[in-house]
Design a protein around this motif. Structure first.
Motif, short mmCIF file in Angstrom:
data_model
loop_
_atom_site.label_atom_id
_atom_site.label_comp_id
_atom_site.label_asym_id
_atom_site.label_seq_id
_atom_site.Cartn_x
_atom_site.Cartn_y
_atom_site.Cartn_z
N GLU A 1 44.65 47.59 3.63
CA GLU A 1 44.41 47.77 5.06
C GLU A 1 42.95 47.55 5.44
OE1 GLU A 1 45.99 51.37 6.64
OE2 GLU A 1 47.82 51.18 5.48
N ASP A 2 42.05 47.64 4.51
CA ASP A 2 40.64 47.56 4.84
C ASP A 2 39.96 46.31 4.26
OD1 ASP A 2 40.88 48.40 2.25
OD2 ASP A 2 39.31 49.90 2.36
N PHE A 3 40.63 45.17 4.35
CA PHE A 3 40.00 43.93 3.89
C PHE A 3 39.44 43.19 5.09
CE2 PHE A 3 44.03 42.26 5.26
CZ PHE A 3 43.78 40.96 5.62
N MET A 4 38.53 42.25 4.83
CA MET A 4 37.93 41.46 5.89
C MET A 4 38.02 39.99 5.51
SD MET A 4 33.98 41.25 7.19
CE MET A 4 33.46 40.50 5.67
N TYR A 5 38.51 39.16 6.44
CA TYR A 5 38.55 37.72 6.27
C TYR A 5 37.84 37.11 7.47
CZ TYR A 5 40.00 32.92 6.10
OH TYR A 5 39.99 31.55 6.07
N GLN A 6 36.90 36.20 7.23
CA GLN A 6 36.17 35.55 8.31
C GLN A 6 36.13 34.05 8.08
OE1 GLN A 6 32.27 37.39 7.94
NE2 GLN A 6 32.61 38.45 9.88
N PHE A 7 36.12 33.32 9.17
CA PHE A 7 35.83 31.89 9.15
C PHE A 7 34.61 31.71 10.01
CE2 PHE A 7 35.86 27.81 11.22
CZ PHE A 7 36.00 26.95 10.14
N LYS A 8 33.59 31.07 9.48
CA LYS A 8 32.36 30.84 10.23
C LYS A 8 32.05 29.34 10.22
CE LYS A 8 30.08 35.24 9.73
NZ LYS A 8 28.81 35.91 9.51
N ASN B 1 16.02 17.36 14.67
CA ASN B 1 15.54 16.30 15.56
C ASN B 1 16.57 16.00 16.65
OD1 ASN B 1 13.78 14.44 16.56
ND2 ASN B 1 14.26 12.85 15.06
N GLY B 2 16.93 17.03 17.41
CA GLY B 2 17.94 16.86 18.46
C GLY B 2 19.30 16.64 17.84
N THR B 3 19.97 15.59 18.27
CA THR B 3 21.29 15.30 17.70
C THR B 3 21.25 14.14 16.71
OG1 THR B 3 21.81 13.85 19.56
CG2 THR B 3 22.52 16.16 19.72
N GLN B 4 20.06 13.76 16.25
CA GLN B 4 19.97 12.65 15.31
C GLN B 4 20.54 13.01 13.94
OE1 GLN B 4 16.49 10.38 15.05
NE2 GLN B 4 16.51 9.89 17.23
N ARG B 5 20.33 14.24 13.52
CA ARG B 5 20.88 14.69 12.24
C ARG B 5 21.60 16.01 12.49
NH1 ARG B 5 21.09 17.10 7.74
NH2 ARG B 5 20.50 16.58 5.66
N VAL B 6 22.93 15.97 12.35
CA VAL B 6 23.75 17.14 12.61
C VAL B 6 24.56 17.45 11.36
CG1 VAL B 6 25.53 18.15 14.07
CG2 VAL B 6 23.93 16.51 15.04
N ARG B 7 24.58 18.72 11.02
CA ARG B 7 25.30 19.16 9.81
C ARG B 7 26.23 20.31 10.19
NH1 ARG B 7 22.33 21.79 4.55
NH2 ARG B 7 24.11 21.75 3.15
N LEU B 8 27.49 20.21 9.75
CA LEU B 8 28.48 21.25 9.98
C LEU B 8 28.73 22.00 8.67
CD1 LEU B 8 30.80 22.62 11.66
CD2 LEU B 8 32.27 20.83 10.72
N MET B 9 28.66 23.31 8.74
CA MET B 9 29.02 24.15 7.61
C MET B 9 30.19 25.03 8.06
SD MET B 9 26.86 23.52 5.11
CE MET B 9 26.94 24.94 4.05
N ALA B 10 31.33 24.89 7.43
CA ALA B 10 32.51 25.70 7.74
C ALA B 10 32.78 26.57 6.52
CB ALA B 10 33.70 24.81 8.05
N ARG B 11 32.67 27.87 6.70
CA ARG B 11 32.76 28.80 5.56
C ARG B 11 33.94 29.76 5.71
NH1 ARG B 11 26.67 28.95 6.24
NH2 ARG B 11 25.93 28.00 4.32
N GLN B 12 34.57 30.06 4.58
CA GLN B 12 35.57 31.13 4.52
C GLN B 12 34.95 32.28 3.75
OE1 GLN B 12 39.37 30.02 2.99
NE2 GLN B 12 39.61 28.33 4.43
N ILE B 13 35.07 33.47 4.32
CA ILE B 13 34.45 34.66 3.73
C ILE B 13 35.52 35.72 3.58
CG2 ILE B 13 32.69 36.44 4.05
CD1 ILE B 13 31.26 34.27 5.85
N TYR B 14 35.60 36.31 2.40
CA TYR B 14 36.55 37.39 2.14
C TYR B 14 35.77 38.58 1.60
CZ TYR B 14 40.55 39.95 0.33
OH TYR B 14 41.48 40.92 0.08
N ASN B 15 35.88 39.72 2.29
CA ASN B 15 35.17 40.94 1.90
C ASN B 15 33.68 40.69 1.64
OD1 ASN B 15 37.29 42.65 2.27
ND2 ASN B 15 37.87 42.72 0.14
N LYS B 16 33.03 40.05 2.60
CA LYS B 16 31.59 39.78 2.58
C LYS B 16 31.14 38.81 1.50
CE LYS B 16 30.50 44.29 4.53
NZ LYS B 16 29.75 45.52 4.37
N GLU B 17 32.09 38.10 0.88
CA GLU B 17 31.76 37.12 -0.16
C GLU B 17 32.27 35.75 0.26
OE1 GLU B 17 32.52 36.26 -4.91
OE2 GLU B 17 33.51 37.95 -3.96
N GLU B 18 31.39 34.76 0.29
CA GLU B 18 31.81 33.41 0.62
C GLU B 18 32.70 32.89 -0.51
OE1 GLU B 18 29.97 29.03 1.63
OE2 GLU B 18 28.61 30.71 1.42
#
Length: 86
Positions: free
Chosen positions: A8-15, A22-39
């Motif tokens: 009942e007390d677990f945590m799942y996050q998507f970030k 330099n504006g939008t010249q270099r854009v990087r996406l990081m999509a992370r899944q985190i379970y109980n504070k651990e990536e």
């Protein structure tokens, strides 16, 4: 609680985080899944694949990396989400 159900007390996050250099010249996406504070899994648009951070997600990363459409969809998020919302 039903047998086999998560605690009942677990945590799942998507970030999802966009990094702009330099504006939008270099854009990087990081999509992370985190379970109980651990990536546990990460998609980095610079690398272009899912990377398992823990042993728990090794099979998921391998399976998702085999799906070229899914990789293309996440790579497209750099333009559709990050640059669009700059």
């Amino acid at each position: 609680m039903w047998p086999g159900s998560p605690a009942e007390d677990f945590m799942y996050q998507f970030k999802g985080t966009c990094y702009f250099t330099n504006g939008t010249q270099r854009v990087r996406l990081m999509a992370r899944q985190i379970y109980n504070k651990e990536e546990i899994l990460c998609f980095d648009s610079d690398v272009g694949v899912f990377v398992a951070v823990t042993e728990l997600k090794m099979s998921s990363a391998k399976s998702w990396n085999a799906q070229k459409g899914l990789l293309a969809e996440y790579q497209a998020h750099v333009d559709t989400l990050c640059r669009h919302n700059y």
